[in-house]
Design an enzyme around this catalytic site. Sequence first.
Site, PDB file in Angstrom:
ATOM      1  N   GLU A  79     -13.203  -3.292  11.423  1.00 27.83           N
ATOM      2  CA  GLU A  79     -12.886  -2.384  10.245  1.00 27.83           C
ATOM      3  C   GLU A  79     -14.121  -2.722   9.341  1.00 27.83           C
ATOM      4  O   GLU A  79     -14.708  -1.935   8.737  1.00 27.83           O
ATOM      5  CB  GLU A  79     -11.569  -2.561   9.773  1.00 27.83           C
ATOM      6  CG  GLU A  79     -11.420  -1.789   8.319  1.00 27.83           C
ATOM      7  CD  GLU A  79     -10.177  -1.870   7.914  1.00 27.83           C
ATOM      8  OE1 GLU A  79      -9.191  -2.775   8.408  1.00 27.83           O
ATOM      9  OE2 GLU A  79      -9.914  -1.461   6.679  1.00 27.83           O
ATOM     10  N   GLU A 132       0.886  -1.147  -0.069  1.00 24.19           N
ATOM     11  CA  GLU A 132       0.083  -0.005   0.090  1.00 24.19           C
ATOM     12  C   GLU A 132       0.665   1.413  -0.116  1.00 24.19           C
ATOM     13  O   GLU A 132       0.620   2.109   0.828  1.00 24.19           O
ATOM     14  CB  GLU A 132      -0.922   0.072   1.195  1.00 24.19           C
ATOM     15  CG  GLU A 132      -1.807  -1.138   1.185  1.00 24.19           C
ATOM     16  CD  GLU A 132      -3.082  -1.100   2.155  1.00 24.19           C
ATOM     17  OE1 GLU A 132      -2.877  -0.612   3.300  1.00 24.19           O
ATOM     18  OE2 GLU A 132      -4.069  -1.598   1.821  1.00 24.19           O
ATOM     19  N   ASP A 180      -8.215  -9.079   2.743  1.00 24.75           N
ATOM     20  CA  ASP A 180      -7.973  -8.121   3.825  1.00 24.75           C
ATOM     21  C   ASP A 180      -9.412  -8.235   4.743  1.00 24.75           C
ATOM     22  O   ASP A 180     -10.169  -7.277   4.665  1.00 24.75           O
ATOM     23  CB  ASP A 180      -8.287  -6.947   3.039  1.00 24.75           C
ATOM     24  CG  ASP A 180      -7.563  -5.740   4.070  1.00 24.75           C
ATOM     25  OD1 ASP A 180      -7.270  -5.987   5.007  1.00 24.75           O
ATOM     26  OD2 ASP A 180      -7.859  -4.611   3.918  1.00 24.75           O
TER      27      ASP A 180
HETATM   28  C1  BDP Z   1      -6.530  -2.777   5.658  1.00 25.63           C
HETATM   29  C2  BDP Z   1      -6.599  -1.403   6.395  1.00 25.63           C
HETATM   30  C3  BDP Z   1      -5.363  -0.162   6.274  1.00 25.63           C
HETATM   31  C4  BDP Z   1      -4.400  -0.882   6.812  1.00 25.63           C
HETATM   32  C5  BDP Z   1      -3.937  -2.189   6.198  1.00 25.63           C
HETATM   33  C6  BDP Z   1      -3.031  -3.075   6.645  1.00 25.63           C
HETATM   34  O1  BDP Z   1      -7.718  -0.824   5.903  1.00 25.63           O
HETATM   35  O2  BDP Z   1      -5.809   0.822   7.270  1.00 25.63           O
HETATM   36  O3  BDP Z   1      -3.353  -0.084   6.854  1.00 25.63           O
HETATM   37  O4  BDP Z   1      -5.396  -3.044   6.239  1.00 25.63           O
HETATM   38  O5  BDP Z   1      -3.256  -4.293   7.235  1.00 25.63           O
HETATM   39  O6  BDP Z   1      -7.225  -3.573   6.122  1.00 25.63           O
HETATM   40  O7  BDP Z   1      -1.822  -2.856   6.532  1.00 25.63           O
END
Ligand code: BDP
Length: 708
Positions: A400, A299, A372
């Site tokens: 989340e 990311e 995720d």
């Molecule tokens: C996702 C989240 C994000 C996290 C990412 C992670 O939306 O905020 O930074 O995972 O696990 O679920 O790195």
Amino acid sequence: MQKKGLLLVISLCLAAIGQLNAEDGSRLWLRFQPQEFRSLPSFTHIRGDASSVAYSEFQHAWQEISGSCLPERGRETEHTLLIGTLKERQIRRLIKGHELQELGREGYIIRTTGEGSRRTTVVASAGEAGLLYGVYHLLRLIQTGSCHDSLAISEQPRYDIRILNHWDNLNGTVERGYAGHSIWQWDQLPLHISPLYKDYARANASVGINATVLNNVNATPDILTRGYLEKVRLIANELRPYHIRVYLSINFSSPAELGGLENSDPLNPEVEQWWKRKADEIYQIIPDFGGFLVKANSEGLPGPQDYGRSHAEGANMLADALKPHGGIVMWRAFVYNPTEEDRAKQAYSEFMSLDGQFRDNVIIQVKNGPVDFQPREPFSPLFGAMQQTALMPELQITQEYLGFSNHLVYLATQWKEFLESDTHCMGEGSTVARSTDGTLLTHPLTAIAGVANIGLDANWSGHHFAQSNWYAFGRLAWDHTLTAEEIAEEWIGMTFTTEPAFVDPVREMMLNSWETAVDYMMPLGLHHIFAWDHHYGPEPWCDIPGARPDWLPPYYHNASEEGIGFDRSTTGSDAVSQYCAPLSETFNNPASCPDELLLWFHHIPWDHPMQNGRTLWDELCYRYDGGVQQVRAFQKVWDRMEPYVDSERFRHVQSRLRIQSRDAVWWKDACLLYFQTFSGKPIPYDIERPVHELEELKKIKLDLKHHN
Ligand code: BDP
């Protein structure tokens, strides 16, 4: 409102008399309400190591229960409680050293010897940590009314490292946190050390959690500055007596950004040196520091691939710096890029080829599912398959993707499904749990992580029932063979009451709550059809020009006039082939693929006959509606519970259930009305009709981005 520290709250509670005093939830499950114990153990006095935390924790609780500490002197003919490690002569007399040694420093024995009025109950361990866990076990038995006069218990944890991951930023916000600001009050340190740190440590130790990562995986280099490390030291000092080790998330670019080096290339000797010196500095400040958690090349975060190096080269360089101090690296496998390859396949594609290349103090941290933390996912295919490298599961305690702290969703059922999933990679029965807990594969380390749902809200977790997920994570990390039901029952008894008229319906509600949320959000294997960015409400139509396709719902649901679902079969993205046989075939065939994962693995025509004879479209409608009906049923259950709960907690949960009920209808209407534009079929007539207009729902834009 801020928590004031358990001790203050406790003394206030003792002063108040009466059945159901208002409670704000700040005491979590560590409530020792005298009026709630139907029977108490017959201990008459206590012996042992009075200087241990375990001993004083017991006395602290006993004082709350009975109004005074257990006396240290008593007659031989009475019931002695003996708390100690092998250092105590009396312990060595009653329990064989090797019995305790075999259980390790965190294991313990609780055993009653003697008969009639002349007996001794021993809580013993080879180590101080085990002694503390043993005392909490005994207290749990007392709290839940199951402390018999003759105990024979011996326990040891299934995972070595049972760790919380805080996604807490240094500015006090919490990424994906729904219980207020971060409990780590960096700006007040070093001058003010919040009493919450000790309460936090105590709560964690009571469920066997022995480690914590203080800062967000999206880490800023600042955490490694001397100033922050000094603050970390102070937090570590508060947690240490409760046997909790501190870890930090690091930013891979720290050598360049903090150290002013030209780059952060892991093969650059200057970079290696920088990390070695940084590790030396950290251990000089925090001698029992645990190690690093790393999110790299994920990311948009920096990582070894920025320099053409592999994840293994990056992880090993850090591992070498930590090795002399006994530290470890938890390297995350949550990686995906906007390429042509199905997102669900990418972690496996990147990591499988590196199997066997990692140092022995590296452990790969893998989210439960391949995408995720969706409401429901199959397990990540890395589990069971990657055998030459230690792997640890990462679970998400914070909700989340499950209604934040507004929805009542008990997650132990989800985690049990995951931990008990049979990977088949090492034959039948090679479950995720057994392939990560050291049973089937031998690695120097075993671990399991949970992304915390903790914040400054008085009740710590936003929703009173969200506390159960923190509790359940700890209990399953300690012993994943416990059932979701057993854990729920313990938690209810400790948090509310052991009254069966309360426990039975509330336990059932908790046990159904995860499937319920899946049904009103994303049944039958649907996933990631959330609104852009905030992940709270539905937006299956979401299409933002120029956005990464794999961040948009249509990438995942692929709804068209033909049908719906992501084709991951051998004729589609072929993600099924990442699973070991015979699971790969089971998932590949829509006839054998479990209904729960059908649209995860297949694109299915609307009139496809399901196993129960309904068409896919009808089944989808009934699932959404079933979810809504269930939440309504939860409201009825809860309203009936009013006589058993203090009014503060009762009303809080009641109002959250109202929100959940409205949200469930919102989800159902949004998804069914939108998918109906493709299916062209009527919503079965015995189902409650939509109450919203699709066009109106499309206009909803919640500003939850900064919801912290
Ligand atoms: C996702 C989240 C994000 C996290 C990412 C992670 O939306 O905020 O930074 O995972 O696990 O679920 O790195």
